[in-house]
Design an enzyme around this catalytic site. Structure first.
Site, mmCIF file in Angstrom:
data_model
loop_
_atom_site.group_PDB
_atom_site.id
_atom_site.type_symbol
_atom_site.label_atom_id
_atom_site.label_comp_id
_atom_site.label_asym_id
_atom_site.label_seq_id
_atom_site.Cartn_x
_atom_site.Cartn_y
_atom_site.Cartn_z
ATOM 1 N N THR A 165 0.843 -1.188 0.000
ATOM 2 C CA THR A 165 0.000 0.000 0.000
ATOM 3 C C THR A 165 0.885 1.247 0.000
ATOM 4 O O THR A 165 2.081 1.167 -0.244
ATOM 5 C CB THR A 165 -0.940 -0.009 1.217
ATOM 6 O OG1 THR A 165 -0.156 -0.211 2.398
ATOM 7 C CG2 THR A 165 -1.974 -1.118 1.113
ATOM 8 N N THR A 225 3.222 4.610 -3.507
ATOM 9 C CA THR A 225 3.960 3.978 -4.606
ATOM 10 C C THR A 225 3.089 3.096 -5.484
ATOM 11 O O THR A 225 3.179 3.165 -6.716
ATOM 12 C CB THR A 225 5.153 3.182 -4.059
ATOM 13 O OG1 THR A 225 6.061 4.081 -3.414
ATOM 14 C CG2 THR A 225 5.894 2.450 -5.170
ATOM 15 N N ASP A 244 0.879 -5.338 5.475
ATOM 16 C CA ASP A 244 0.740 -4.712 6.791
ATOM 17 C C ASP A 244 -0.597 -4.003 6.952
ATOM 18 O O ASP A 244 -1.347 -3.832 6.008
ATOM 19 C CB ASP A 244 1.900 -3.724 7.036
ATOM 20 C CG ASP A 244 2.219 -2.877 5.813
ATOM 21 O OD1 ASP A 244 1.282 -2.536 5.064
ATOM 22 O OD2 ASP A 244 3.399 -2.553 5.597
ATOM 23 N N ASN A 287 13.729 5.233 5.670
ATOM 24 C CA ASN A 287 14.727 4.674 6.589
ATOM 25 C C ASN A 287 15.114 3.248 6.232
ATOM 26 O O ASN A 287 15.792 2.572 6.992
ATOM 27 C CB ASN A 287 14.228 4.742 8.039
ATOM 28 C CG ASN A 287 12.959 3.927 8.258
ATOM 29 O OD1 ASN A 287 12.441 3.283 7.342
ATOM 30 N ND2 ASN A 287 12.450 3.942 9.483
ATOM 31 N N HIS A 345 12.877 0.771 5.548
ATOM 32 C CA HIS A 345 11.939 -0.282 5.944
ATOM 33 C C HIS A 345 11.229 -0.874 4.737
ATOM 34 O O HIS A 345 11.011 -0.202 3.727
ATOM 35 C CB HIS A 345 10.942 0.204 7.001
ATOM 36 C CG HIS A 345 9.872 1.134 6.527
ATOM 37 N ND1 HIS A 345 9.658 2.356 7.111
ATOM 38 C CD2 HIS A 345 8.930 1.025 5.555
ATOM 39 C CE1 HIS A 345 8.632 2.949 6.522
ATOM 40 N NE2 HIS A 345 8.181 2.162 5.566
ATOM 41 N N GLY A 394 7.663 -3.348 4.145
ATOM 42 C CA GLY A 394 6.539 -3.534 5.035
ATOM 43 C C GLY A 394 6.690 -2.456 6.105
ATOM 44 O O GLY A 394 7.045 -1.313 5.826
ATOM 45 N N GLU A 401 11.033 -1.918 10.688
ATOM 46 C CA GLU A 401 11.862 -0.748 10.929
ATOM 47 C C GLU A 401 13.314 -1.151 11.236
ATOM 48 O O GLU A 401 13.569 -2.264 11.698
ATOM 49 C CB GLU A 401 11.304 0.056 12.111
ATOM 50 C CG GLU A 401 9.858 0.500 11.951
ATOM 51 C CD GLU A 401 9.683 1.694 11.032
ATOM 52 O OE1 GLU A 401 10.551 1.921 10.161
ATOM 53 O OE2 GLU A 401 8.675 2.407 11.183
ATOM 54 N N ARG A 460 1.001 12.710 5.952
ATOM 55 C CA ARG A 460 0.344 13.400 4.837
ATOM 56 C C ARG A 460 -0.987 12.754 4.468
ATOM 57 O O ARG A 460 -1.829 13.379 3.819
ATOM 58 C CB ARG A 460 1.272 13.437 3.618
ATOM 59 C CG ARG A 460 1.559 12.098 2.978
ATOM 60 C CD ARG A 460 2.656 12.246 1.916
ATOM 61 N NE ARG A 460 2.876 11.051 1.124
ATOM 62 C CZ ARG A 460 3.618 10.023 1.497
ATOM 63 N NH1 ARG A 460 4.222 10.045 2.689
ATOM 64 N NH2 ARG A 460 3.784 8.983 0.700
ATOM 65 N N LYS A 472 14.360 9.378 -2.194
ATOM 66 C CA LYS A 472 14.656 7.974 -1.893
ATOM 67 C C LYS A 472 16.010 7.528 -2.462
ATOM 68 O O LYS A 472 16.395 6.368 -2.298
ATOM 69 C CB LYS A 472 13.550 7.082 -2.468
ATOM 70 C CG LYS A 472 12.151 7.310 -1.893
ATOM 71 C CD LYS A 472 11.995 6.679 -0.537
ATOM 72 C CE LYS A 472 10.562 6.817 -0.003
ATOM 73 N NZ LYS A 472 9.597 5.942 -0.681
#
Length: 255
Positions: free
Chosen positions: A36, A39, A67, A135, A137, A139, A142, A166, A201
């Site tokens: 989800t 993207t 998730d 960062n 991750h 799913g 973390e 957002r 990214k």
């Protein structure tokens, strides 16, 4: 690792949708792992168009999502259950009883996680779609000293909550926990499709695809998988060494 770099995001979306549609044609009872966030929106739109134009059926397809937020009901507009129905499930011919998502409202979250893992073990995902967090991750796994292999409840990094704010009225409304497939579950998929966009990214793409394999960047563990396809826009790919394919030519082994 097979990498494609695209000048145009519409072409990127079409390429991702093409892979999913071709799998559905070749294996009508395939198992898809779905993602989800921002993207996949264009990918799902393109997949819906492709399915309609080419009469691709999803009647025997099964899906498992990565998730879900803890504490959001499926009818909450910010839940991933709502997202999937809005962006994909309601627009293709897949039976809803063949679509599975983590249950962030389960009375016993640990028991649900164990159940979801058993379902994944028996299903085996043919193609897992992934995005990439700032960062590292995948799913909602973390960065940490160690990662959990199976489905589990995770406390979201503040950076992740801020990135997702957002989609909500305010940061305060962003849930602090989520249920996520573990990295071990993700890596069991027969094939992985990683899609990343945007200059913001670029640094994490470089770390994930060409940096050391480390739990400080969970996506770097994808380097250990035998069949990973990466679709990037030119901004996300800007820090990679030359070698990725441009546009829609066949994949080249770039890593």
């Amino acid at each position: 690792m097979d990498i494609r770099i695209f000048e145009d995001n519409q072409e990127l979306d079409q390429a991702a949708a093409r892979l999913i549609a071709d799998l559905a044609k070749a294996k009508p009872d395939a198992v898809l792992g779905l993602a989800t966030g921002s993207t996949p929106v264009g990918i799902y739109r393109s997949l819906i168009e492709t399915a309609a134009a080419e009469r691709v059926s999803f009647k025997r397809i099964t899906t498992y999502n990565l998730d879900e937020y803890v504490g959001l009901t499926p009818d909450n507009e910010q839940s991933y259950a709502y997202y999937m129905n809005q962006h994909l499930f309601s627009k293709i011919d897949i039976p809803l009883n063949q679509t599975f998502l983590p249950d962030g409202m389960a009375d016993d979250l640990d028991a649900f996680c164990a159940k979801y893992d058993r379902m994944l073990e028996s299903a085996r995902v043919d193609l897992q779609l992934l995005g990439l967090g700032h960062n590292g991750h995948i799913g909602f796994n973390e960065p940490d000293r160690e990662l959990t292999a199976g489905t589990h409840v995770v406390t979201l990094d503040e950076a992740t909550r801020e990135a997702n704010a957002r989609f909500f009225a305010s940061l305060d409304e962003v849930p602090k926990q989520a249920v996520t497939m573990g990295v071990g579950s993700i890596l069991k998929a027969a094939r992985i499709l990683l899609v990343v966009r945007g200059a913001d990214k670029a640094e994490v793409v470089k770390r994930a695809l060409s940096g050391p394999v480390t739990t400080d960047c969970p996506a770097s563990l994808l380097q250990l998988h035998a069949d990973v396809t990466v679709l990037l826009d030119k901004e996300a790919a800007s820090l990679l060494a030359p070698g990725g394919n441009q546009g829609c030519s066949p994949f080249a082994s770039a890593m």
